[in-house]
Design an enzyme around this catalytic site. Sequence first.
Site, mmCIF file in Angstrom:
data_model
loop_
_atom_site.group_PDB
_atom_site.id
_atom_site.type_symbol
_atom_site.label_atom_id
_atom_site.label_comp_id
_atom_site.label_asym_id
_atom_site.label_seq_id
_atom_site.Cartn_x
_atom_site.Cartn_y
_atom_site.Cartn_z
ATOM 1 C CG ASP A 1 -2.148 -0.869 1.140
ATOM 2 O OD1 ASP A 1 -2.257 -1.122 -0.101
ATOM 3 O OD2 ASP A 1 -2.994 -0.926 1.920
ATOM 4 C CE LYS B 1 5.958 6.393 11.711
ATOM 5 N NZ LYS B 1 4.975 5.216 12.316
ATOM 6 N N GLY C 1 9.050 15.928 6.062
ATOM 7 C CA GLY C 1 9.024 16.567 4.950
ATOM 8 C C GLY C 1 7.740 17.394 4.553
ATOM 9 C CG HIS D 1 5.085 10.879 12.819
ATOM 10 N ND1 HIS D 1 5.982 10.513 12.075
ATOM 11 C CD2 HIS D 1 4.028 10.205 12.576
ATOM 12 C CE1 HIS D 1 5.652 9.766 11.109
ATOM 13 N NE2 HIS D 1 4.539 9.533 11.680
#
Length: 572
Positions: free
Chosen positions: A94, A227, A260, A319
Amino acid sequence: MASIGLRFHLHPAAAFSAQPFNASTKPHRHCRPQKIYAAGRRCLLRVKSSNGHPQIGASFSDGVLDGMSAGAGAVLPEQEENTVSITVVGASGDLAKKKIFPALFALFYEDWLPKHFTVFGYARSKMSDEELRNMISMTLTCRIDQRENCSDKMEQFLKRCFYQSGQYNSEEGFCELARKLTEKEAGKQPNRLFYLSIPPNIFVDVVRSASRTASSPGGWTRFIVEKPFGRDYESSGELTRSLKMYLEEEQIFRIDHYLGKELVENLSVLRFSNLVFQPLWSRDYIRNVQLIFSEDFGTKGRGGYFDNYGIIRDIMQNHLLQILALFAMETPVSLAAEDIRNEKVKVLRSMRKLKLKDVVVGQYKGHTRGDKSFPAYVDDPTVPNGSVTPTFAAAALFIDNARWDGVPFLMKAGKALHTRRAEIRVQFRRVPGNLYRGNVGTDLDMATNELVLRVQPDEAIYLKINNKVPGLGMRLDSSNLNLFYSERYQREIPDAYERLLLDAIEGERRLFIRSDELDAAWAIFTPVLRELEEKRVAPELYPYGSRGPVGAHYLAANYNVRWGDISSDGSF
């Protein structure tokens, strides 16, 4: 003094490559380096520079050293055109279909990719080149502002896409891939990028097989690793050591796609290029910092994968912590990757290890709203019975350095909440001796300034200020100074994967995670993760579609903080 002419007869494969030779990188016996440079009396020596890029090699042939030793004009090297081969390992998954291939096409569409490039998919599924192209074409889209040549661009891109089937631990499979890559690279300086869009338990198998058999014989070879990077400090360190058996640190690009994001990229610009913020960015003016992440959906059938990690590992340890490090770091010496990453590591090493008393965990339960029912986390058939894996967590973290001593950094992340959101909120201190405190009511917290960077959706930056309501009286109101990206900038914002893929191709590492940075991040979270699992701490249940556990508000109140995403009208 007479010069001595030397003649070099080196096989092209002996040119210095991106990997030092050792037993672990010895080519497979059936997969010898392909002869891709012109043979004869000329040999290009390519020496890898400190940043991973091949330096322009000197060209040695009859008489070249004579001229150099005599002080005459040196013979300039014959430069070859470069080509980049991008291999997406796990091409049928995916992530590859929804993010990586569309990002590569977007870069090609806007002419960011090199002139010569090839895209290969590698996976266990049996598939032809044409079947891969058909699969990829289903997810490709063009920029909203440039649609006139979309179909032509798609056709050109798909012609450069190819497929190789093979097992992930098979050197034979990667050997065949290397043979096909070499055919496409013929006559050009080859550089190779491998994107590992695969489960972490097979990272090492792929790196071992690919590095031994499919590394570039003369240019650079890089691996992008997704990750999660382990489950705790020990497993992360073991993964790093295993990867470094076959790769140098400079070849490993650990990707966190949140780095990003446009607003995260703009964080440093906002801070370091605007004088108005520089003196405010410290404990003297900032009361607390909040990093908030929420999704309005559950695990969507991925509960089996999620249950092995939980929300802390999935979102907070990477994150949100990466954003925190960028926010809190000192001014780097330069914008060079190592200077920025050095400052991030300093921040992470200054942070206290997270304790259980500073953490609240929750798990969503089933809920009915009107005639629609929403399932609980444990209703997911892929989730083990009786799971206590948190789908929500809130935490208070602290940085013990001169700039941030005593300032709480509050994190909150969860699934199946009332809205989808990712933002950074900076709440400033109250105005000392405020002349207008009688005009703002009794809730002084609501009258403080707040800077918000909304990462997603609807990217924006806004600053909450106090303002006089027009009229003859003296009544104050909180108003927002807004920068909405969709209104200010007409073009579509690139996806985070586009930026990170382009950086990896160009060898720019500042948005990728270094191994010591990863160690420092895991050192903060590993103790509390271990305690949560050993004690099987029961998460507080919260209804699907709610704002999360009540315990998160008590945690914030312990540090005299109110979550900024909770307002009287229910909006953000």
